[in-house]
Design an enzyme around this catalytic site. Structure first.
Site, short mmCIF file in Angstrom:
data_model
loop_
_atom_site.label_atom_id
_atom_site.label_comp_id
_atom_site.label_asym_id
_atom_site.label_seq_id
_atom_site.Cartn_x
_atom_site.Cartn_y
_atom_site.Cartn_z
N LYS A 1 1.24 -1.27 0.40
CA LYS A 1 -0.26 -0.30 0.40
C LYS A 1 1.40 1.07 0.08
CE LYS A 1 -3.33 0.17 3.03
NZ LYS A 1 -4.78 0.03 2.50
N ARG B 1 -3.42 2.41 8.21
CA ARG B 1 -3.74 1.48 7.75
C ARG B 1 -2.39 0.56 7.60
NH1 ARG B 1 -8.66 2.19 4.25
NH2 ARG B 1 -8.82 4.58 3.90
N GLY C 1 -8.12 -7.26 5.16
CA GLY C 1 -8.33 -8.12 6.59
C GLY C 1 -8.04 -8.17 7.30
N MET D 1 -5.34 -7.34 9.44
CA MET D 1 -4.51 -6.55 10.17
C MET D 1 -5.78 -5.26 10.63
SD MET D 1 -0.76 -7.12 9.68
CE MET D 1 -1.24 -6.32 7.56
N ARG E 1 -3.80 -1.80 -6.36
CA ARG E 1 -2.95 -2.83 -6.17
C ARG E 1 -3.30 -3.82 -7.35
NH1 ARG E 1 -5.73 -5.08 -0.57
NH2 ARG E 1 -7.59 -5.08 -1.78
N HIS F 1 -2.53 -41.20 5.16
CA HIS F 1 -3.35 -41.87 4.20
C HIS F 1 -4.12 -41.48 3.23
CE1 HIS F 1 -5.23 -45.76 2.36
NE2 HIS F 1 -3.76 -45.95 2.20
N GLU G 1 15.59 -41.13 0.47
CA GLU G 1 14.21 -40.33 2.10
C GLU G 1 14.37 -40.85 3.80
OE1 GLU G 1 11.21 -42.91 1.42
OE2 GLU G 1 12.66 -45.39 0.80
N SER H 1 16.31 -40.59 -6.49
CA SER H 1 14.45 -40.50 -6.50
C SER H 1 14.69 -39.64 -4.80
CB SER H 1 13.26 -41.31 -6.86
OG SER H 1 11.95 -40.27 -7.08
N THR I 1 10.79 -37.49 -0.27
CA THR I 1 10.74 -36.03 0.90
C THR I 1 10.00 -35.68 1.84
OG1 THR I 1 9.79 -34.43 -0.62
CG2 THR I 1 11.82 -34.43 -0.17
N CYS J 1 10.15 -37.23 -5.75
CA CYS J 1 8.75 -37.97 -5.72
C CYS J 1 7.74 -37.79 -4.50
CB CYS J 1 8.64 -39.66 -6.52
SG CYS J 1 9.85 -40.23 -5.04
N TYR K 1 13.60 -33.61 -12.64
CA TYR K 1 12.84 -33.52 -12.61
C TYR K 1 12.38 -33.73 -11.03
CZ TYR K 1 12.73 -38.46 -11.36
OH TYR K 1 12.71 -39.99 -10.55
#
Lengths: 879, 879
Positions: free
Chosen positions: B23, B93, B102, B104, B340, B458, B749, B768, B771, B835, B855
């Protein structure tokens, strides 16, 4: 020049242990010292490693070196493979860097075949010689078939029995030279039947196949198990020694024996050993004839005896340690076959180390390095009476989870254990698994036996902490608690029946076996004093009770590195207040219940501080998930609901809401303090008030409380809980109008805490590595569940040791190092310790020293081990 | 010079967003562009950060700068706080870097007091002005009390109602100036009663307290929740704008409004907005009066309208994006209060991005950056009819676990779901939690509602994978499966009753709510084509069935990054064979059961390969612990025992032996292949045979199978399993007489796999990153259990986002980077992918791009999101 893989005995020396193995290096050294050693050569450990790398074949360049060494050996000995006049017979033995007695394979009398046998007989006029030759021949066939060709040794015994039966005798001695010759023929026929080809008669083929077999035996299951138990790396490989045979069984002017330069049981400086006339090494081991004490050789062959004694003490002085030697006398001539540092009891180890210093052979540093820290265990725990033990029958075995010997009556519940203990009975607590609710019962028992759980299961950890014997994870046991018995090996053991546990070996006995207190010799104090003067790291203990703390201090602990507060909530009415806290539906109700727990907790800390007399104590705040404090059985739930004045449904709702799929990774540790800061407030109040009170009564203690927040993975967690702690503590201190310094630190047990240790260190006065959980998270397996697959991992050599017992330096250690470096850089005054199980494991203690920790903390009974290991680490670093 | 914390609007510009907030920066920019902006100043975001660092106080140096800015502002506006002639009124503001509408607090009309009110009235001859002044005054007291002093706004309403009652009216409009003045007096009295002190009358005090309140509101709960949902860092802080008031409610020649330069719903280029005459911004928001469409302003105030349109399109051209503006007309004069970039639907976002390129305002790169990848979700899933939704009652809400809208009849079991689905019914599956056994039922349902489990439970993971709507973790639900109903909010919902789920918002409705298919506009293809041409990373999908694979390919997937083989063992008779395998007591029995599974598995892979038409597929070998395949209820166990022809006791023994304390960290992943290599053999056979068969039928596919070994923590594990795989595969290939290349790689992993990635990479063709598990292990908490404490973590700002949804770059990311670096160094051709769930999260995709992955792989419905996020990452990197 090609890489050298094969060394004649006269090419090496005692320093070449890594390359030649212990046996090979010492044979070379004795050769160098001019002692009578049957000559030969050593195929190096590097050849073994290449053997495996090349897919279990001996490469051509190594074969060529072996052939060349053989030629040189033939020159030196004046004998030749398959020679008509002077045929060479050899032994092929393993010899790794570390002594692994009996774990790998040996072949004797190699080089014999039909022609050689005839030549040997032709060259010797002694009438008994023919029998000797064919006896040696048949032994070779048996050994070679067994070791090299996988035709088991015992399957040949049928043939021996048939021949004996035909002769109408049951004694080997009654068999003639002809019988032996017949046996050789039948053995060869049996071999051909089994393998489809003739028994190999070419000595060189025999030798190469035998060397390969010894290499292969490095990877056999019993060698793997032995290495794991003794922390010997698989990568070392074994060397192979090919040595000219000498025969102690040639005639009555021959013999064989073993001797120690000092008594391996007591350490006393006296030649200790035994021998047999007209025998081979095998016969001494087999125990079919009773050997004579070595002193008797003095009478029987004084010159040989004097020569041997001369060599023995020369070797001791040379190696500056008690020696264990093998010798053979062939037709009146002494041969030295082996020398090595002798295995000894801990009592002997201490005495020898102290004596060698006093004799001026070694210095204190060297003495401290000479005793295996792990051996100290045995000094501190009760032991079985050996005679009684020899007579008792082992009914099962499982994990040797906590050392010691225990004998008592079977009880199947913690309550029964307490009750019978109070009635003066000695009991063994047998459980499917133990939980914190069983603590009182465990403390009341002589020993603990569980069906489930590994080396670091609840039962194992608590038992080791208490110094109570424990055998865990005996999956064959089936408990019937309702009817009050358990079954093992098809037999029932009722409550009240006597059983015994050997927590050092992991054995279970179905009867009472007498125990004796271990005796501590006078050398212990002197030795440990030396050790203490060498070490840089402090040694603390993990203790939750004044009794444990006192025990640990008696063993030399310099403070408490881990005081777990949750164990304090189980006794008597405390558990009730704890449960009130857990079922509380509002902060107010929770605070009210905590207010009831406060005086107990504060009182406990005051007792601890009094015992510690100013030594530091790290207090860990509540760690386990809350469901551990609630009952699981329907009847217990009903009773508790009544006690807490709530409905069974309400209580069940609480229990359901606390259910976790993976409690290890659940709502515990600092996560409890974030959701219920009032718990941390109460615990802080207890710690600070206790310190203020005891400091008032004993100003000389100058207590500085150490508060430890567990399970931090993100610095903001620590910051949040620390803010609660300091707000509470500062107010109490101000209100009391005293000066009191206190520390707030954290357990480092979550990988992310290590990865972000720089940030965490800025909010922490100390780090204490909780390597149990850190190991679990780093490997991604739970210590309680890993038992299902770890055996397969050992068998396949995926793991060489239990990462919960021995710190995994590659993975977990990397995280520890990272945390130490990042932490120190961000906060140079950061105090660093370890409080996981590894704090009592010598190799892990050495690692802790190397990465720069300030102290290790371990269970009370491991304190002397840690003291010694820390001292050894300091000395090694200085070298 | 002191650090500058306060900026007049004429000191800043649009580029200073980080410092001045959105703002503030835009007010400065509009000032610079010469537009009519009520002047004022911005207290910077750095002042907010210092406010928190200093313990929630504004430091003296900042106060001094505020005072100085106020003075300059007074000069510019020609008005002064508490001036007798020209008193200054201001608004205060918030304005953070990112728009948080909205969230704050705002205070209007600040600067008023009794004297100022009198001065204002004295300076204006309009008879209605007195009422306006006192109305503004009482509004200020309410707002200030609420925002700054924690006296809730609504508690003042009682006073208003009393006065109205006394006047015999219920309308504000009927109240006179005198009534308003009385209200002011009563409000001040009420304030004093509540706070014990007079209402602050000094404008400067009012201002400073208001600035502090706005700073504090940065940390309020709704702001925290909003930030977490929108990935806005807590550390950014908010700026505060102090701006001279202008009054749209001054008279009938005044007004206020909002407008967009394009239609935010469709993207059409047409001025879109609304306004109210004689009103303040509040009134537009409150909705008590119906605003007029902006086009009407053209009739009512043609000059003002033209001026505004001119500014609007100047601003759009200036910012090169659709603008959302607020304006006020005070007595015929137009003021711009805000501009904005406007929020828009995904359809509008795509159309605007494409149009702006065609209009020559932005280039393709910029267009691709303009669309929030997360928005694409909404394009692909069915949605509720908005009218129907507005009328429906929300009966509960929980985690928005899988987006979409679903309506159907309640079913409480997977079986019922399948049965009813087959009978043509639409159903919602309501479960305590779901397990792999429920898969078929889940696939048959429109939506899934669970009592337990988090965003990556799951239910959530599977639902997202299937593109099925899911709301998870609604702890208030109590299910009574036996009697066929569940309770929520005191009401019963029986099986067969209609409910609806909003998986995007997490809401539950107790009735059928109509849904509509989402429409995909023509701009989507063009836009995604641009995106695809920009990205470096490939996008694959996680799919286990030909249907899922086809869906993902339709969404642009370039292969399968994770095909989980375990899901293939649940259907029909397969589960029986699987269970036979599990209860097998010998290798032979196990192999026999596996042989029955082989044709199913091979058939599945063949189907998948046919759908993929040569695109790559990474097949993960069996991962979950075996107990997941066995029943838990007594009756099911009995039935299964009968089916398997074994006793219930035997079956129970197997189940007990498979029990795990922490299944997440138990006997699963490659640990299964180490203990049961025959499973890996069967799976290899299925993969290789499938590839050979499909390659034969479709040689153009040139399939190169990718076999992935899960849960590696130590390279020797991988080596062991890889040896099993290659031995099996090479034999099959040789026997078939074909050429077939195949890859063997591993999931990364486990933290230890990252720490030792150099060693692991030497045995792997690809990594792969899994994570999900890596996040669990690194943080040390289970995704299924973390729900119990994560809310507290968000509330206390310990975590700002869910680490299972957004990759934790500090901790987990550090391990990923380490693994990438070590892996690439040891094996430069190593192929790298991800993956885990994070593969579909835009910020995580950006991270993957930065660390150099080849990838990402995500659930089918997230493929377009990942494609766009990958493109944006490439473009950002290029800038």
């Amino acid at each position: 020049m090609a890489h050298k893989y094969v060394y004649l005995f006269n090419e090496g020396d005692g320093s070449m242990r890594e390359l030649l193995g212990g046996k090979g290096a010492n044979l070379a050294e004795m050769t160098k010292l001019g002692m009578p050693v049957p000559q030969g050569f050593t195929v190096s450990t590097e050849a073994c490693t290449r053997f495996y790398d090349d897919g279990k074949v001996i490469a051509d360049d190594i074969l060529a070196q072996i052939d060349q060494a053989l030629e040189q050996m033939e020159e030196i000995t004046g004998k030749k493979f398959a020679d008509k006049k002077n045929p060479l017979l050899v032994s092929v033995r393993s010899g790794s860097r570390a002594s692994m007695p009996g774990m790998m394979d040996t072949i004797l009398n190699l080089g014999i075949n039909d022609d050689v046998a005839k030549s040997l007989i032709a060259g010797n006029s002694d009438p008994s010689f023919e029998r000797f030759v064919y006896d040696s021949y048949r032994r070779f066939i048996q050994m070679f078939s067994d070791v090299v060709m996988e035709v088991p040794k015992h399957t040949f015994e049928v043939i021996i029995d048939e021949i004996k039966a035909a002769r109408g005798t049951s004694e080997d001695a009654d068999l003639t030279a002809g019988d032996m010759k017949e046996m050789v023929e039948k053995f060869k026929a049996y071999y051909k039947e089994q393998k489809g080809s003739d028994f190999p008669s070419d000595p060189r083929d025999q030798m190469i196949e035998s060397i390969k077999a010894v290499f292969r035996s490095w990877d056999n299951p019993r060698a793997n198990v032995y290495r794991r138990m003794n922390d010997i790396p698989y990568s070392w490989g074994t060397a192979v020694n090919v040595q000219a045979m000498v025969f102690g069984n040639l005639n009555e002017n021959s013999g064989t024996g073993v001797a120690f330069t000092r008594d391996p049981a007591t350490g006393e400086k006296v030649l200790f050993g035994e021998y047999l006339i007209n025998a081979q090494g095998e016969d001494v081991v087999a125990g079919t004839r009773t050997p004579n004490p070595i002193s008797q050789l003095h009478e029987e062959m004084p010159e040989v005896y004097d020569e041997f004694v001369d060599y023995a003490y020369k070797l001791e002085e040379h190696y500056k340690d008690m020696q264990d030697m093998e010798f053979t006398i062939e037709n009146g001539k002494l041969y030295m076959l082996q020398t090595r540092s002798g295995k000894r009891t801990v009592a002997a180890a201490l005495k020898i180390a102290v004596d060698l210093v006093e004799e001026g052979l070694i210095d204190e540093d060297e003495a401290v390095l000479r005793v295996d820290p792990k051996q100290l265990d045995a000094l501190l725990l009760p032991q079985f009476d050996q005679d009684a033990l020899d007579k008792a029958e082992i009914i099962g075995s499982a994990l040797a989870a906590s050392p010691g010997a225990a004998s008592g009556k079977v009880v199947l519940t913690a309550e029964a254990a307490v009750k019978q203990h109070n009635a003066g009975e000695k009991v063994i607590l047998v459980r499917l698994e133990t939980s914190p609710e069983d603590i009182e019962g465990m403390a009341a028992a002589q020993g603990i036996l569980t069906v489930r759980g590994g080396m670091t299961s609840h039962a194992a950890v608590v038992a080791r902490g208490m110094g109570i014997c424990c055998v865990s994870g005996c999956g064959e046991i089936r408990i019937n608690e309702a009817e009050g018995y358990f079954e093992l090996g098809g037999k029932k053991y009722n409550e009240g029946d006597h059983i015994s546990l050997d927590g050092t070996a992991g054995n279970i006995y179905g009867e009472a076996v007498a125990t004796v207190e271990a005796t501590i010799t006078g050398d212990f104090d002197k030795f440990m004093h030396w050790a203490d003067s060498k070490r840089r790291m402090k040694v603390r203990t993990n203790a939750d009770t004044p009794q444990d703390a006192q025990k640990a201090i008696d063993f030399g602990a310099e403070g408490i590195g881990l005081c777990r507060t949750e164990h304090m909530f189980f006794e008597g009415t405390r558990i009730k207040n704890m449960r009130e806290m857990i079922v509380a539906q509002s902060v107010e109700a929770r605070k009210a219940a905590l207010a009831k727990l406060l005086p107990y907790q504060q009182g406990d800390f005051e007792e601890m501080y009094k015992v510690l007399k100013g030594r530091p104590m790290t207090i860990r705040f509540l760690d386990p998930p809350l469901h551990e404090f609630l009952p699981t059985k329907a009847e217990d739930i009903e009773e508790l609901a009544k006690e807490l004045n709530i409905s069974v449904d309400e209580l069940n709702d609480v229990i359901t809401s606390l259910h976790e799929f993976n409690p290890m990774m659940g709502h515990r540790g600092c996560r409890l303090a974030v959701t219920y800061p009032e718990i941390a407030e109460m615990q802080t109040t207890a710690v600070i008030n206790a310190a203020i009170n005891v400091n008032k009564a004993y100003p000389e203690y100058k207590i500085v409380p150490e508060i430890m927040i567990p399970l931090i993975g993100e610095v903001k967690e620590l910051k949040f809980v620390k803010d609660v702690v300091t707000a509470t503590a500062d107010k109490l201190i101000a209100d009391a109008g005293v000066e009191l310094e206190y520390l707030v630190g954290t357990m480092i047990e979550i990988p992310r805490a290590c990865l972000t240790a720089d940030a965490v260190a800025k909010e922490a006065d100390f780090f204490s590595f909780g390597t149990n959980d850190l190991t679990q998270m780093t490997f991604g397996f739970s210590r309680d569940d890993a038992g299902n697959f770890l055996d397969a991992y050992y068998e396949e050599n995926i793991f060489e040791s239990d990462p919960f017992a021995r710190l995994d330096q590659t993975g977990v250690g990397q995280l520890v190092e990272m945390a130490v470096e990042l932490g120190k850089k961000a906060h140079p005054e950061l105090q660093l310790g370890i409080c996981g199980e590894h704090g009592g494991d010598p190799s892990s203690v050495e690692f802790c020293h190397e990465v720069g920790l300030d102290y290790v903390s371990c269970s009370p009974f491991r304190v002397p081990i840690a003291r010694l290991a820390a001292a050894q680490a300091s000395i090694k670093e200085g070298k």
